[in-house]
Scaffold this active site. Sequence first.
Site, short mmCIF file in Angstrom:
data_model
loop_
_atom_site.label_atom_id
_atom_site.label_comp_id
_atom_site.label_asym_id
_atom_site.label_seq_id
_atom_site.Cartn_x
_atom_site.Cartn_y
_atom_site.Cartn_z
N LYS A 22 -98.80 -53.25 1.24
CA LYS A 22 -99.30 -54.26 2.59
C LYS A 22 -99.52 -53.51 3.72
O LYS A 22 -101.07 -53.49 4.24
CB LYS A 22 -98.37 -55.16 2.88
CG LYS A 22 -98.35 -55.59 4.22
CD LYS A 22 -97.33 -56.59 4.83
CE LYS A 22 -96.52 -55.81 5.62
NZ LYS A 22 -96.75 -55.39 7.31
N ASN A 23 -99.17 -52.34 3.54
CA ASN A 23 -99.66 -51.15 5.38
C ASN A 23 -99.90 -50.44 4.41
O ASN A 23 -100.74 -49.93 5.93
CB ASN A 23 -98.42 -50.84 5.29
CG ASN A 23 -97.10 -51.67 6.07
OD1 ASN A 23 -96.91 -52.85 6.52
ND2 ASN A 23 -96.05 -51.08 6.60
N CYS A 117 -92.91 -58.42 18.92
CA CYS A 117 -91.97 -58.02 16.99
C CYS A 117 -90.94 -58.40 16.73
O CYS A 117 -90.01 -58.52 18.03
CB CYS A 117 -92.03 -56.37 16.69
SG CYS A 117 -91.95 -56.47 14.87
N ARG A 122 -93.14 -53.15 20.55
CA ARG A 122 -93.86 -52.41 19.94
C ARG A 122 -94.89 -52.10 20.77
O ARG A 122 -95.84 -51.93 21.46
CB ARG A 122 -94.70 -53.79 19.05
CG ARG A 122 -95.15 -53.17 17.77
CD ARG A 122 -94.88 -53.82 16.43
NE ARG A 122 -94.83 -53.37 15.65
CZ ARG A 122 -94.96 -53.58 14.56
NH1 ARG A 122 -95.33 -54.77 14.37
NH2 ARG A 122 -94.87 -53.02 13.51
N ASP A 305 -87.78 -50.32 6.22
CA ASP A 305 -88.53 -51.85 6.38
C ASP A 305 -87.42 -52.19 4.75
O ASP A 305 -87.75 -53.12 4.19
CB ASP A 305 -89.88 -51.85 5.73
CG ASP A 305 -90.70 -51.58 7.01
OD1 ASP A 305 -90.03 -51.98 8.25
OD2 ASP A 305 -91.83 -51.00 7.10
N ARG A 397 -95.52 -62.97 5.09
CA ARG A 397 -97.59 -61.88 5.74
C ARG A 397 -96.65 -61.43 4.69
O ARG A 397 -98.33 -60.36 4.62
CB ARG A 397 -96.44 -61.94 6.56
CG ARG A 397 -96.70 -63.06 8.52
CD ARG A 397 -96.15 -62.20 9.72
NE ARG A 397 -96.29 -60.46 9.40
CZ ARG A 397 -95.77 -59.85 9.66
NH1 ARG A 397 -94.70 -59.76 10.07
NH2 ARG A 397 -95.57 -58.31 9.18
N1 EPU Z 1 -93.80 -46.00 18.62
C1 EPU Z 1 -93.84 -45.68 20.54
N2 EPU Z 1 -94.91 -45.99 21.08
C2 EPU Z 1 -96.20 -45.80 20.11
C3 EPU Z 1 -95.77 -46.26 18.38
C4 EPU Z 1 -94.98 -46.13 18.16
O1 EPU Z 1 -93.12 -45.35 21.03
O2 EPU Z 1 -97.84 -45.58 20.37
C5 EPU Z 1 -92.08 -45.68 18.37
C6 EPU Z 1 -91.72 -47.59 18.45
O3 EPU Z 1 -91.36 -47.86 19.03
C7 EPU Z 1 -91.25 -47.35 17.04
C8 EPU Z 1 -91.62 -45.52 16.40
O4 EPU Z 1 -92.62 -45.24 17.38
O5 EPU Z 1 -89.25 -47.03 17.24
C9 EPU Z 1 -92.75 -46.15 15.07
O6 EPU Z 1 -93.34 -47.06 14.76
P1 EPU Z 1 -94.43 -46.81 13.90
O7 EPU Z 1 -96.07 -47.00 15.09
O8 EPU Z 1 -94.36 -46.10 13.04
O9 EPU Z 1 -94.91 -48.12 13.64
P2 EPU Z 1 -95.93 -49.76 13.49
O10 EPU Z 1 -96.76 -48.68 12.66
O11 EPU Z 1 -96.25 -50.08 14.42
C10 EPU Z 1 -94.99 -49.24 10.88
C11 EPU Z 1 -95.01 -50.42 10.13
C12 EPU Z 1 -93.73 -51.36 9.93
C13 EPU Z 1 -92.74 -49.76 10.11
C14 EPU Z 1 -93.01 -48.86 10.69
C15 EPU Z 1 -92.30 -47.63 10.92
C16 EPU Z 1 -97.55 -51.61 9.22
C17 EPU Z 1 -98.67 -52.67 9.40
N3 EPU Z 1 -96.25 -51.27 9.96
O12 EPU Z 1 -95.86 -49.56 11.79
O13 EPU Z 1 -93.66 -52.12 9.12
O14 EPU Z 1 -91.64 -51.11 10.27
O15 EPU Z 1 -94.31 -48.39 11.02
O16 EPU Z 1 -92.10 -47.34 8.96
O17 EPU Z 1 -98.15 -50.07 9.16
C18 EPU Z 1 -93.11 -54.57 8.04
O18 EPU Z 1 -93.77 -53.97 6.97
O19 EPU Z 1 -92.31 -55.21 7.73
C19 EPU Z 1 -93.24 -52.86 9.12
C20 EPU Z 1 -92.95 -53.50 10.53
#
Ligand code: EPU
Length: 428
Positions: A22-23, A117, A122, A305, A397
């Site tokens: 998915k990701n 979220c 987020r 996850d 999803r």
């Molecule tokens: N963060 C910040 N600032 C930013 C971006 C992130 O502070 O600009 C923080 C977030 O608050 C969090 C940490 O950094 O504490 C990590 O967030 P990340 O950006 O890595 O998460 P994401 O890209 O929004 C993806 C996956 C999530 C998974 C996370 C962590 C996708 C679509 N989503 O989210 O997957 O939990 O990485 O591995 O790739 C899921 O599949 O169920 C899911 C939620």
Amino acid sequence: MEKFVIKGGKALKGEVHISGAKNAAVAILPAVMLADSPCVIENLPDISDVSAILNVMSSLGADVKLVNKSSVRIDPKNVNSYIVTKEMAEGMRASSYFLGALLGRMNRARVAPPGGCNFGVRPIDQHIKGFEALGAEMTIDNGMVDGCAEILRGASIYLDVVSVGATINIMLAAVKAKGLTIIENAAREPHIVDLANFLNSMGADIMGAGTGIIKIRGVSSLRGTTYSIIPDQIEAGTYMAAAVATGGDVLINNVTPEHLDSIIAKLKEIGAEIIEYDEAVRVTMNKKPRKCKVKTLPHPGFPTDMQPQIATVLSVADGVSIVTEGVWDSRFRYVDQLTSMGANIQVDGKMAVITGVEALTPAPVKAVDLRAGAAMIIAGLMADGVTEVEDIIYIDRGYEKIVEKFSKLGADIKRVPIIEENQINKLA
Ligand code: EPU
């Protein structure tokens, strides 16, 4: 609306085939818009997050044709809009990738931010910081994130937190920027490497994906390609956890075992026997789970996850386990659901103290988010009796054909419609 009705208490046995990740899919599909000619994307999971992205791409002008159930041909030639409205982004968490992809394609993007979220705020400050470093002017007005650049130029960007989303978004915006971009403290997840491989197969020049430093030398154009998405690490981990939780014996096919290293290590610590093959893992469990400590971390650490699923297994372990969330601010909302099934879990901030109980007991529960929902299914499979899981829209999803896959492993799980009270009144 629908719910899952699960009659638990049976050990899972047999084989399961893991779908595309998915990701990786939700990053690679928007990336197609950077190409000058059509792409064929294979091994796409049939999940609602993917259909939502494809719908947005069609609305933006892309020609999207399903080749078969897991392949799609996308011609981005006529993408002429840079606006992803709130309505278009609804039901989709990865809307932010349209910012990077549209900035990369047309130096302009106006995108509704990702929905709030279920496990905390987020933020996208690191994405914005990256786009600004590349020369985009970023503003937020009327609830929309707006980006605009005369020209995008390569830059050195140090991420203050390891962020999957920011790493992906900067790669998307930088791949056609002028000059060299260096992302330091980059995320190293398998889907980052998959996106880099995809972009490189279109003619991009990206090095270092999978390490903390990614170097992107901008190219002037990208050509269409045919690309197959990697297997889903978390879907595989979920079936592995379910096999352990039910004392089962399951062969999990179509996986990349090295993506599962941290999950394999923890499940072995819990007592599972795991054999790794080239593209499969066999998980056998024939004892009570052993207590252990788990801390989630960015890759190659234990994935956040998989946190609810492993906590569910540990709820019947032979002692006190500690699960610490090291990625998200709050990801323990599902704990109330598990305690309603008899689990003994105390949450203190980012830590859950799980005192193993003899067994879980059936109860009506809800999927509070995607992975928490998967954990509720595992809990239902462990409990002797009938467990109902509601709000399964979250589970759909991210898990392809979950009822069919668990049923093939011998589980008694059904998807049934929820009859609302007003419908009952109509029937009466
Ligand atoms: N963060 C910040 N600032 C930013 C971006 C992130 O502070 O600009 C923080 C977030 O608050 C969090 C940490 O950094 O504490 C990590 O967030 P990340 O950006 O890595 O998460 P994401 O890209 O929004 C993806 C996956 C999530 C998974 C996370 C962590 C996708 C679509 N989503 O989210 O997957 O939990 O990485 O591995 O790739 C899921 O599949 O169920 C899911 C939620």
